[in-house]
Design a protein around this motif. Structure first.
Motif, PDB file in Angstrom:
ATOM      1  N   GLU A  48     -51.753 -71.013 -19.033  1.00  0.00           N
ATOM      2  CA  GLU A  48     -52.430 -72.292 -18.879  1.00  0.00           C
ATOM      3  C   GLU A  48     -53.576 -72.162 -17.884  1.00  0.00           C
ATOM      4  O   GLU A  48     -53.497 -71.410 -16.922  1.00  0.00           O
ATOM      5  N   LEU A  90     -60.781 -73.238 -32.281  1.00  0.00           N
ATOM      6  CA  LEU A  90     -59.875 -73.469 -31.157  1.00  0.00           C
ATOM      7  C   LEU A  90     -59.155 -74.810 -31.251  1.00  0.00           C
ATOM      8  O   LEU A  90     -58.441 -75.202 -30.336  1.00  0.00           O
ATOM      9  N   GLY A 189     -61.857 -70.973 -24.310  1.00  0.00           N
ATOM     10  CA  GLY A 189     -60.409 -71.188 -24.275  1.00  0.00           C
ATOM     11  C   GLY A 189     -59.938 -71.597 -22.892  1.00  0.00           C
ATOM     12  O   GLY A 189     -59.080 -72.479 -22.748  1.00  0.00           O
ATOM     13  N   VAL A 194     -57.008 -73.946 -23.994  1.00  0.00           N
ATOM     14  CA  VAL A 194     -56.416 -73.536 -25.276  1.00  0.00           C
ATOM     15  C   VAL A 194     -56.412 -72.007 -25.311  1.00  0.00           C
ATOM     16  O   VAL A 194     -56.875 -71.375 -26.255  1.00  0.00           O
ATOM     17  N   ARG A 197     -54.613 -69.864 -28.315  1.00  0.00           N
ATOM     18  CA  ARG A 197     -55.382 -69.784 -29.558  1.00  0.00           C
ATOM     19  C   ARG A 197     -56.637 -68.935 -29.359  1.00  0.00           C
ATOM     20  O   ARG A 197     -57.017 -68.152 -30.231  1.00  0.00           O
TER      21      ARG A 197
END
Length: 348
Positions: A48, A90, A189, A194, A197
């Motif tokens: 994260e 994404l 990302g 994200v 992904r």
């Protein structure tokens, strides 16, 4: 104590032992499950984005700015097709509130999604005031549009409370390699949290890239091939335009394939005599919507032109087509052209 009582007490003891063993096993399994869950949470936490996140962007003048993100932006404006398609990959379609008019009719798997996005204007005429009306939290795209005569400079947008992300693949001051496209995927990302992904998609692109590299390494000769990219070939007067490849993604694409531009610079006369005198080993014809009428029979005309029959590209049947978006934009589509040339030059 009679035998019946002894057997009864033995049975009770056996049941007790079995129950105790089962209980201990259940406790161990629960403990293992908790440890696995904790481990999974740690993995997820590590994947994260930690905010605030600082990202540096560089504009066309070479100025570098730090963009600070307190959280994942919720409203995005883009200024080119490649940034839109990366964001769609994404899973961020719902966050894109506007884009500039694409240069060409969009094709491929994201055509419908791109057409769903509101167009805020043409890239040549859109203004920073128009951008501000859409209240974006971030503007994403190519470096050339980040100036106050267009969508707004980085500093101007920042003053309006809008963060920016300039694709490193579009930064001509740093002469980016093809892998800059992959770096952009990973950075976006991070910005939008994200990461999983983005890492998956980056891996897909890396595998495509490496497959072409490996193919070329196995089959290329020591001598470099020469390539001339042309556009808008008009068979009625044999006129056309020559793309200047001096570096950046297109320069790295050629370099990885052991290919060099047939012409250095952009001052060459766009005539058949130039093609004949430079004798390119490869001609890449770049199609664009604005030249659709000419594009319809351009390659056939080049191949059939009597004056070009001794040119290596024609003689060796090395006249290939690609599209403007697959060759001149700053995103994953350029891997389509990379693979096409790799297959044609070094495939089995």
């Amino acid at each position: 104590m009679n035998k019946r009582l002894i057997r009864f007490m033995t049975a009770i003891f056996t049941v007790f032992v079995l129950l105790t063993a089962c209980s201990a096993e259940e406790e161990r399994e629960e403990g293992d499950a908790e440890e696995a869950s904790t481990a999974e949470e740690k993995v997820n936490d590590e994947n994260e984005t930690v905010y605030p996140l600082e990202i540096e962007v560089t504009d066309a003048k070479g100025n570098t700015y730090t963009q600070t993100f307190e959280q994942a932006p919720e409203r995005i404006i883009t200024n080119n097709l490649s940034s839109i398609e990366v964001l769609l990959e994404l899973g961020l379609k719902d966050k894109i509130v506007g884009t500039t008019q694409p240069d060409n009719e969009v094709t491929g798997e994201f055509a419908d999604d791109v057409n769903d996005i509101p167009v805020i204007g043409d890239k040549m005429t859109v203004s920073k005031e128009t951008v501000a009306e859409y209240t974006p939290e971030i503007v994403v795209g190519r470096e050339m549009s980040f100036n106050d005569e267009s969508m707004g400079s980085v500093s101007t947008l920042n003053d309006l409370g809008i963060q920016t992300y300039i694709q490193t693949a579009s930064n001509m001051t740093s002469n980016p390699p093809l892998t800059a496209v992959i770096d952009d995927v990973l950075t976006l990302g991070q910005i939008f949290d994200v990461n999983e992904r983005a890492e998956e998609y980056a891996k897909e692109l890396e595998e495509r890239y490496q497959a072409v590299i490996d193919q070329a390494e196995k089959n290329k000769d020591e001598e470099e091939l020469t390539l001339m990219p042309i556009v808008a070939y008009d068979s009625s007067n044999s006129s056309f335009a020559i793309f200047n490849i001096s570096g950046g993604l297109q320069g790295d694409l050629l370099n990885q394939l052991n290919v060099v531009p047939a012409i250095e610079g952009s001052s060459a006369d766009p005539s058949l005599e130039t093609i004949i005198s430079t004798n390119p080993d490869i001609i890449v014809y770049v199609e664009a919507d604005r030249n659709a009428e000419l594009d319809a029979n351009a390659v056939e005309s080049i191949m059939n032109e009597p004056l070009l029959q001794e040119v290596n590209a024609v003689k060796e049947n090395r006249v290939y087509t690609t599209t403007y978006d697959d060759f001149m934009d700053y995103g994953p589509r350029i891997f389509n052209t990379f693979e096409m040339l790799g297959d044609n030059l070094y495939g089995n």
